[in-house]
Design an enzyme around this catalytic site. Structure first.
Site, short mmCIF file in Angstrom:
data_model
loop_
_atom_site.label_atom_id
_atom_site.label_comp_id
_atom_site.label_asym_id
_atom_site.label_seq_id
_atom_site.Cartn_x
_atom_site.Cartn_y
_atom_site.Cartn_z
N ARG A 199 0.83 -1.20 0.00
CA ARG A 199 0.00 0.00 0.00
C ARG A 199 0.86 1.25 0.00
O ARG A 199 0.53 2.25 -0.64
CB ARG A 199 -0.93 -0.01 1.22
CG ARG A 199 -1.64 1.31 1.46
CD ARG A 199 -2.72 1.21 2.52
NE ARG A 199 -2.35 0.44 3.69
CZ ARG A 199 -1.55 0.86 4.67
NH1 ARG A 199 -1.02 2.08 4.63
NH2 ARG A 199 -1.28 0.09 5.69
N TYR A 256 -18.16 17.28 -13.64
CA TYR A 256 -18.59 15.89 -13.65
C TYR A 256 -19.56 15.63 -12.49
O TYR A 256 -19.33 16.08 -11.36
CB TYR A 256 -17.36 14.99 -13.54
CG TYR A 256 -17.65 13.54 -13.24
CD1 TYR A 256 -18.55 12.82 -14.00
CD2 TYR A 256 -17.01 12.89 -12.19
CE1 TYR A 256 -18.81 11.49 -13.73
CE2 TYR A 256 -17.26 11.57 -11.90
CZ TYR A 256 -18.17 10.87 -12.67
OH TYR A 256 -18.43 9.56 -12.39
N ASP A 283 -8.79 19.70 -13.02
CA ASP A 283 -9.08 18.40 -13.59
C ASP A 283 -8.83 18.50 -15.10
O ASP A 283 -9.55 19.20 -15.81
CB ASP A 283 -10.54 18.02 -13.30
CG ASP A 283 -10.89 16.62 -13.79
OD1 ASP A 283 -10.22 16.11 -14.70
OD2 ASP A 283 -11.86 16.05 -13.27
N LYS A 324 -9.82 7.38 -18.42
CA LYS A 324 -10.19 7.96 -19.70
C LYS A 324 -9.01 7.96 -20.68
O LYS A 324 -8.46 6.92 -20.99
CB LYS A 324 -10.74 9.37 -19.47
CG LYS A 324 -12.18 9.42 -19.01
CD LYS A 324 -12.47 8.71 -17.71
CE LYS A 324 -13.89 8.94 -17.20
NZ LYS A 324 -14.05 8.41 -15.83
#
Length: 385
Positions: A50, A102, A175, A200
Site C-alpha cells: 500500500r 462531472y 481536472d 479515460k
C-alpha cells in the site's frame, strides 16, 4: 528526460530496464504485498504494497513527466484522487468549484465533503471575477474542470492561477481529464495540482479504473504521499501495468481523437436536426481564442443539442450501431450518452437547468474508428428520428 517530447517520455520515463534484475524492457507486474528488511525498520526500497509498489512507481514517474510535474500519485479511481485531495483541507474550510463539472465530483463535494464540514460554492468559472466574488476568508481550494463536463466551457487557467497567487494558503487544482496531458498542461499555466481520471484518455482502452494527482510543490507532495498511504485508496499492480502499456500510445491516439472529433463536430454543426454544437476547436465556440491560447489541440469530446427533446435524443442514441451507448469517455471506441439521464443524474434538476444540461443534450466521446463509418452511423440514426 525532462528535455524530451512527451511522445518519448510516455514510452521511456520510469520504464528504464536497468532498474530490474533481468533488464526487462516492459516493467514487470510486482504482486508482492510486503518486502524483506535486512534489519528491523531498515527497508531497502519498499516495505508494504500500500505504501509503495515498483510497478506503481514506474507509472507515477511516467505520468508526472507528461504534466511536467515533479511528483505523481496514483489512486484506485478518479474520485478516490479527489477524495484524497479534500484531506488537504480541514473541517470548516471552503471550496470554490466551477459549476459545470462531472456529476460524480459534484456529488462528492455536496454529499460527502459536506459531511466532513467542508462547504462548496459553485461558480461560472469562465470569468475569474466570479471566483473573486465567491472568495471567503476560509477558502482553501479552488477546483476547476476545463473544458467542463458536459457543456465544454473553458476556464482561463493562467488568469485564475495569477489571481490565486495573490491569496494566502489557497490551492488551485485543475481536472485535466478531458484534454489529457497531450493537449493541455495546467501546471505550466500556474496551477498547483493537476488531476486526471486515468480511466479515460491516459489509459485509453476502457479497461482500468484509476486516478492520479500531480504537482511540482514539495509541500503538497509530502502531504499527498502521506494521505495516499494513510487512506489506502491505491490501484492494483496489474492495473498499473495496464496503464503503463496504454499510456505509451497516448500521442498517436490523441491525434486521431482530435481529427475525428473535429470532423464529427463540423458534421453536426451543419446537420439540420442539430440545434447547437459544443466543441472548443470550432471557431463558433465562444471561447475558441482561449482554447487556442492554452491548449495545443482538441480531444474527441463533443456535446450537442438535438432539435426536439428527450424522445428525439433517446431515439437517436438508441439507433446508433458503431457508437456505444455507455458512460465514460476517452477510450479508443466511440461512446455516446445523455448526461441528464446518465452521468449527471446526481446533479439536482434545478442546477442542471441552470447549466444547460437538458434532456436533449448529447455527449460524445469520439473514438479512433474510421471517420467515414462514424458519420455514416450518425446519418442512419438521424434518419430514424
Amino acid at each position: 528526460m525532462s528535455s524530451h517530447q512527451q511522445e518519448t517520455k510516455a514510452i521511456h520515463v520510469g520504464q528504464e530496464p536497468e532498474q530490474w534484475s533481468h533488464r526487462e524492457v516492459v516493467p514487470p507486474i510486482s504482486l508482492a504485498t510486503t518486502y524483506k528488511q535486512p534489519r528491523p525498520g531498515e527497508a531497502i526500497s519498499y516495505e508494504y504494497g500500500r505504501s509503495g509498489n515498483p510497478t506503481r512507481c514506474c507509472l507515477e514517474k511516467c505520468l508526472a513527466s507528461l504534466e511536467n510535474a515533479e511528483h505523481g500519485f496514483c489512486f484506485s479511481s478518479g474520485l478516490a484522487s479527489i477524495t484524497t485531495l479534500t484531506y488537504l483541507l480541514k473541517s470548516g474550510d471552503h471550496i470554490i468549484s466551477g459549476d459545470d463539472i462531472y456529476g460524480g465530483t459534484n456529488r462528492l463535494f455536496q454529499k460527502c465533503a459536506a459531511r466532513m464540514g467542508l462547504t462548496t460554492t459553485f461558480v461560472d468559472a469562465r470569468d475569474v471575477k466570479n471566483i473573486a466574488k465567491a472568495l471567503q476568508p476560509n477558502t482553501r481550494l479552488i477546483w476547476m474542470e476545463t473544458p467542463t463536463n458536459p457543456t465544454m466551457k473553458l476556464a482561463d487557467i493562467k488568469a485564475i492561477a495569477d489571481y490565486v497567487k495573490t491569496l494566502d494558503n489557497v490551492i488551485l487544482a485543475v481536472d485535466n481529464t478531458f484534454m489529457s496531458p497531450y493537449f493541455q498542461k495546467p501546471l505550466d499555466l500556474g496551477a498547483d495540482i493537476v488531476l486526471h481520471s486515468i480511466s479515460k484518455y491516459i489509459n485509453g482502452h476502457s479497461d482500468v479504473i484509476m486516478g492520479v494527482i500531480m504537482t511540482r510543490r514539495e509541500d503538497l507532495a509530502e502531504r499527498i504521499r502521506f494521505f495516499q498511504n494513510a487512506l489506502g485508496a491505491v490501484p492494483s499492480p496489474f492495473d498499473c501495468f495496464l496503464v503503463n502499456r496504454g499510456v505509451k500510445t497516448l500521442a498517436v491516439r490523441m491525434e486521431c481523437h482530435q481529427r475525428n472529433g473535429l470532423e464529427i463536430a463540423k458534421y453536426l454543426e451543419s446537420h439540420p436536426k442539430v440545434a447547437k454544437v459544443y466543441h472548443p476547436g470550432l471557431p463558433s465556440h465562444p471561447q475558441h481564442e482561449l482554447h487556442k491560447k492554452q491548449c495545443s489541440g482538441s480531444s474527441g469530446m463533443i456535446s450537442f443539442e438535438i432539435k426536439g427533446g428527450k424522445k428525439e435524443a433517446s431515439d437517436f442514441v438508441a439507433n446508433l450501431e458503431i457508437f456505444t451507448l455507455a458512460e465514460s469517455l476517452g477510450g479508443i471506441e466511440s461512446l455516446i450518452e445523455i448526461p441528464s439521464l446518465m452521468t449527471h443524474t446526481s446533479v439536482p434538476l434545478e442546477q442542471r437547468k441552470q447549466l444547460g444540461i437538458s434532456d436533449s443534450l448529447v455527449r460524445v466521446s469520439v473514438g479512433i474508428e474510421s471517420i467515414q463509418d462514424l458519420i455514416a452511423d450518425m446519418d442512419q440514426a438521424f434518419a430514424k428520428i
